[in-house]
Scaffold this motif. Structure first.
Motif, PDB file in Angstrom:
ATOM      1  N   UNK A   1      -1.122  -4.128 -13.175  1.00  0.00           N
ATOM      2  CA  UNK A   1      -1.910  -2.928 -13.433  1.00  0.00           C
ATOM      3  C   UNK A   1      -2.351  -2.240 -12.141  1.00  0.00           C
ATOM      4  N   UNK A   2      -2.538  -3.012 -11.088  1.00  0.00           N
ATOM      5  CA  UNK A   2      -3.112  -2.465  -9.861  1.00  0.00           C
ATOM      6  C   UNK A   2      -2.083  -2.178  -8.768  1.00  0.00           C
ATOM      7  N   UNK A   3      -0.933  -2.837  -8.829  1.00  0.00           N
ATOM      8  CA  UNK A   3       0.002  -2.793  -7.696  1.00  0.00           C
ATOM      9  C   UNK A   3       0.478  -1.376  -7.377  1.00  0.00           C
ATOM     10  N   UNK A   4       0.819  -0.576  -8.382  1.00  0.00           N
ATOM     11  CA  UNK A   4       1.317   0.779  -8.112  1.00  0.00           C
ATOM     12  C   UNK A   4       0.275   1.624  -7.400  1.00  0.00           C
ATOM     13  N   UNK A   5      -0.974   1.528  -7.851  1.00  0.00           N
ATOM     14  CA  UNK A   5      -2.042   2.281  -7.201  1.00  0.00           C
ATOM     15  C   UNK A   5      -2.277   1.835  -5.769  1.00  0.00           C
ATOM     16  N   UNK A   6      -2.183   0.537  -5.522  1.00  0.00           N
ATOM     17  CA  UNK A   6      -2.354   0.016  -4.166  1.00  0.00           C
ATOM     18  C   UNK A   6      -1.241   0.516  -3.255  1.00  0.00           C
ATOM     19  N   UNK A   7       0.006   0.473  -3.743  1.00  0.00           N
ATOM     20  CA  UNK A   7       1.129   0.943  -2.924  1.00  0.00           C
ATOM     21  C   UNK A   7       1.013   2.436  -2.621  1.00  0.00           C
ATOM     22  N   UNK A   8       0.587   3.227  -3.615  1.00  0.00           N
ATOM     23  CA  UNK A   8       0.433   4.668  -3.369  1.00  0.00           C
ATOM     24  C   UNK A   8      -0.629   4.927  -2.312  1.00  0.00           C
ATOM     25  N   UNK A   9      -1.741   4.234  -2.411  1.00  0.00           N
ATOM     26  CA  UNK A   9      -2.805   4.406  -1.426  1.00  0.00           C
ATOM     27  C   UNK A   9      -2.349   3.953  -0.041  1.00  0.00           C
ATOM     28  N   UNK A  10      -1.604   2.852   0.020  1.00  0.00           N
ATOM     29  CA  UNK A  10      -1.114   2.345   1.303  1.00  0.00           C
ATOM     30  C   UNK A  10      -0.156   3.339   1.957  1.00  0.00           C
ATOM     31  N   UNK A  11       0.695   3.983   1.148  1.00  0.00           N
ATOM     32  CA  UNK A  11       1.620   4.990   1.707  1.00  0.00           C
ATOM     33  C   UNK A  11       0.846   6.163   2.294  1.00  0.00           C
ATOM     34  N   UNK A  12      -0.224   6.588   1.607  1.00  0.00           N
ATOM     35  CA  UNK A  12      -1.013   7.707   2.137  1.00  0.00           C
ATOM     36  C   UNK A  12      -1.722   7.321   3.432  1.00  0.00           C
TER      37      UNK A  12
END
Length: 295
Positions: free
Chosen positions: A162-173
């Protein structure tokens, strides 16, 4: 593969295989069968063992999907990894079956020529001219990988999927904004020196037989290894996530962040792995039951 090669009418066949770094006699025996029929050359790119360990560890984390990942201090001591650090043995196994082995120091070649141009020089295909290069597969920040490992292991409590996609998006930014310089080196000075020292004899033979001498430059780092993400990085991820994901992830990280801040629950039990990692980040002494000190 050989049938395709014969049908093509080509004069050269290039085989690229990252797994050839393992010191397995079966790899050498596989290529030995071609020696009577082909002029077989091996172009081997090697990098100093501590740097190789860090790159391999990053790759291992991703290929294992962040599950059951040991600390890097244990990873390099695994016999399968430690055996691969004896480059002289790996290359000698290939040379002993009649292959023409040429070893190149990876970092020097990339900085001087670029990887593809270095490879063309090594193979003699320089009539293609200089090739423009760009990196298509940059290594991710180790803080991100360590965050995902802790989430997968339940050390940061939360649902991984549930959290991994949001974490990856934030990390890319965060990466695009260059808020945090990409962290690649996590060994620490003490563990790095231990790896370098373990390869002294092998590297002396490597220099004698294959002409490879590694540069002695070291990254700027603390004495101890980085085993977990720091609070600043986690808070930056939380601040850059969508509101719903941000609240969920903040709740997941609460216990770990409290540990980093020194707000520990009263307990006579030994600290957990994540608490130990947090204490190490703060440079605190960790005393386990029985009086043994981990720092």
């Amino acid at each position: 593969m050989m049938l395709d090669f014969e049908r093509s009418g080509a004069a050269h066949l290039f085989v690229s295989e990252e797994q050839m770094w393992t010191p397995k006699p079966t790899v050498a025996r596989f290529f030995k069968r071609f020696v009577p029929h082909f002029d077989v050359h091996v172009i081997a790119y090697v990098r100093r063992q501590d740097l190789f360990v860090e790159g391999l560890y990053s790759q291992h984390i991703r290929l294992s999907h962040y599950r059951d990942i040991p600390a890097i201090t244990d990873f390099w001591k695994d016999p399968r990894v430690k055996g691969a650090l004896d480059y002289h043995r790996v290359l000698t196994l290939l040379a002993d079956v009649g292959l023409n082995v040429k070893a190149l120091e990876f970092n020097t070649e990339v900085k001087t020529y670029g990887l593809m141009n270095s490879f063309l020089r090594a193979t003699g295909f320089t009539d293609m001219g200089e090739l423009a290069e760009r990196r298509a597969n940059n290594s991710p920040d180790m803080r991100l990988l360590l965050t995902m490992c802790m989430l997968s292991a339940g050390r940061i409590e939360g649902e991984f999927n549930l959290l991994s996609n949001g974490i990856f998006r934030a990390a890319r930014r965060l990466e695009q904004c260059a808020v945090f310089p990409t962290l690649k080196h996590t060994l620490g000075r003490i563990e790095r020196q231990a790896i370098i020292d373990s390869a002294v004899e092998s590297n002396a033979r490597l220099a004698k037989d294959f002409g490879i001498v590694f540069p002695d430059n070291r990254p700027s780092e603390a004495d101890l290894p980085i085993l977990a993400p720091d609070a600043a990085y986690l808070l930056a991820l939380i601040g850059d996530m969508a509101l719903t994901d941000s609240v969920k992830f903040a709740n997941c990280c609460r216990g770990y962040l409290q540990t980093l801040a020194g707000v520990l629950p009263e307990s006579d039990a030994d600290p957990s792995d994540e608490e130990i990692a947090a204490m190490q980040l703060k440079g605190e002494e960790v005393i386990l039951d029985g009086g043994s000190a981990s720092l």
